[in-house]
Design a protein around this motif. Structure first.
Motif, short mmCIF file in Angstrom:
data_model
loop_
_atom_site.label_atom_id
_atom_site.label_comp_id
_atom_site.label_asym_id
_atom_site.label_seq_id
_atom_site.Cartn_x
_atom_site.Cartn_y
_atom_site.Cartn_z
N LEU A 1 -14.04 12.60 -10.32
CA LEU A 1 -13.77 14.09 -10.68
C LEU A 1 -14.48 14.08 -12.21
O LEU A 1 -14.97 15.17 -12.38
CB LEU A 1 -12.38 14.38 -10.98
CG LEU A 1 -11.89 15.62 -11.51
CD1 LEU A 1 -10.78 16.38 -10.73
CD2 LEU A 1 -11.81 15.69 -13.18
N LEU A 2 -14.53 13.16 -13.00
CA LEU A 2 -15.17 13.04 -14.37
C LEU A 2 -16.61 13.34 -14.25
O LEU A 2 -17.29 13.83 -14.89
CB LEU A 2 -14.73 11.67 -15.11
CG LEU A 2 -13.41 11.56 -15.68
CD1 LEU A 2 -13.08 10.45 -16.14
CD2 LEU A 2 -12.98 12.90 -16.71
N GLU A 3 -17.27 12.52 -12.93
CA GLU A 3 -18.47 12.64 -12.79
C GLU A 3 -19.13 13.97 -12.41
O GLU A 3 -19.97 14.73 -12.69
CB GLU A 3 -18.96 11.62 -11.72
CG GLU A 3 -19.09 10.43 -12.08
CD GLU A 3 -19.50 9.24 -10.93
OE1 GLU A 3 -20.67 9.29 -10.73
OE2 GLU A 3 -18.81 8.64 -10.31
N ALA A 4 -18.02 14.67 -11.43
CA ALA A 4 -18.57 15.97 -11.20
C ALA A 4 -18.40 17.05 -12.01
O ALA A 4 -19.31 18.14 -11.73
CB ALA A 4 -17.43 16.32 -10.04
N THR A 5 -17.62 16.84 -13.07
CA THR A 5 -17.75 17.92 -14.31
C THR A 5 -18.92 17.92 -15.19
O THR A 5 -19.34 18.81 -15.43
CB THR A 5 -16.49 17.55 -15.11
OG1 THR A 5 -16.68 16.34 -15.94
CG2 THR A 5 -15.23 17.58 -14.55
N ASP A 6 -19.68 16.92 -15.03
CA ASP A 6 -20.76 16.73 -15.89
C ASP A 6 -20.70 17.06 -17.34
O ASP A 6 -21.65 17.55 -17.90
CB ASP A 6 -22.09 17.45 -15.16
CG ASP A 6 -23.45 17.21 -15.63
OD1 ASP A 6 -23.53 16.00 -15.84
OD2 ASP A 6 -24.39 17.96 -15.59
#
Length: 299
Positions: free
Chosen positions: A265-270
């Motif tokens: 999820l942290l990656e997906a937020t960018d």
């Protein structure tokens, strides 16, 4: 060997679907031992038939509660009374409450005030006060099935069904006796609708997109606060420590957004710089913070 955490599972059968019981028990098995299992409802109602079919095979004890007043659900009170009794007699480490009813919010607060964790299970429309009161709240349609795979269902990339097929599906989904259809507000209608919902698990909603994640101000603030609180002098924070910060202040779970892990999820937020992706030392840093510690404009 450490004794596993003792969990009391209490189900509001009038306000929950039986189709996801395997998912609930699977989730609890990772948290501890569910040695108290009870489901509350008026078992004379046909609308609870789906629950009746899974109680014994999952060692769940049905607790009968008649509707003493028309239009009132006495099962809620029975569940709350039993929860407080179990809290002060058996003293479990945690409770699992299966319901989407915000009326249980004071009960959740009471249990947590006395040192018990509370894991809530419900649908996405569960009121925010109940979700926030729980140690962790899990949206059932976001969780994987017992096999580890998401339930079969349409995704955002699926092609629309032809008009004829959509019409046929709609007719099958809404088919009901004529007498029920003429009285949409009756108990018979509610019972028929609930039985249909229990019979077919809802398809999991698609994974939240980057735009949706970044547009959720509450989520973004939570993630940034957690990263800031877990960061070292250079601004980097280990994902595991970030997760601990979040669990200490929120009922957040990344699966409610369609992501199996917080790191995904942290990656997906960018919104964060990431290093050592996939490794035990994976760490993140707020992208607004430069290497020298100065702030840059919001993305």
């Amino acid at each position: 060997m450490d004794k596993p955490a003792q969990i009391a599972l209490l189900i509001d059968a009038d306000n929950a679907t039986a189709a996801r019981i395997d998912v609930i028990l699977g989730e609890l098995s990772r948290l501890g031992e569910t040695n108290v299992r009870r489901a509350y409802g008026n078992w004379t109602k046909s609308g609870l038939k789906a629950w009746q079919e899974v109680l014994h095979e999952n060692a769940i004890r049905p607790v009968q509660q008649f509707d003493l007043s028309k239009g009132k659900n006495a099962s809620d009170i029975a569940l709350a009374v039993d929860a407080v009794h179990i809290l002060h007699t058996q003293r479990p480490d945690a409770f699992a409450l299966v319901s989407s009813d915000a009326d249980f919010t004071p009960l959740v607060m009471h249990l947590r005030e006395h040192g018990a964790h509370v894991y809530g299970f419900g649908d996405a429309k569960t009121p925010a006060p109940f979700q926030s009161a729980c140690t962790r709240f899990l949206v059932l349609d976001r969780l994987s099935s017992a096999s580890g795979q998401a339930d079969a269902g349409p995704t955002a990339s699926d092609e629309p069904a032809p008009a004829a097929k959509r019409t046929t599906r709609a007719r099958k989904a809404t088919a009901a006796p004529t007498t029920v259809a003429k009285a949409p507000g009756t108990a018979a209608t509610r019972s028929a609708r609930k039985t249909a919902e229990d019979a077919v698990p809802a398809a999991p909603p698609p994974r939240a997109t980057r735009a949706q994640l970044r547009g959720d101000r509450k989520l973004v603030a939570l993630l940034r606060r957690a990263v800031e609180g877990a960061a070292d002098d250079s601004g980097w924070a280990r994902v595991g420590t970030v997760g601990n910060h979040i669990s200490n202040q929120s009922s957040f779970d990344p699966r409610n957004y369609g992501y199996a892990k917080l790191s995904k999820l942290l990656e997906a937020t960018d919104l964060f710089d990431i290093r050592d992706v996939g490794g035990p030392g994976m760490a993140v840093r707020d992208r607004r913070t430069s290497t020298n510690g100065t702030s840059t404009p919001n993305p």
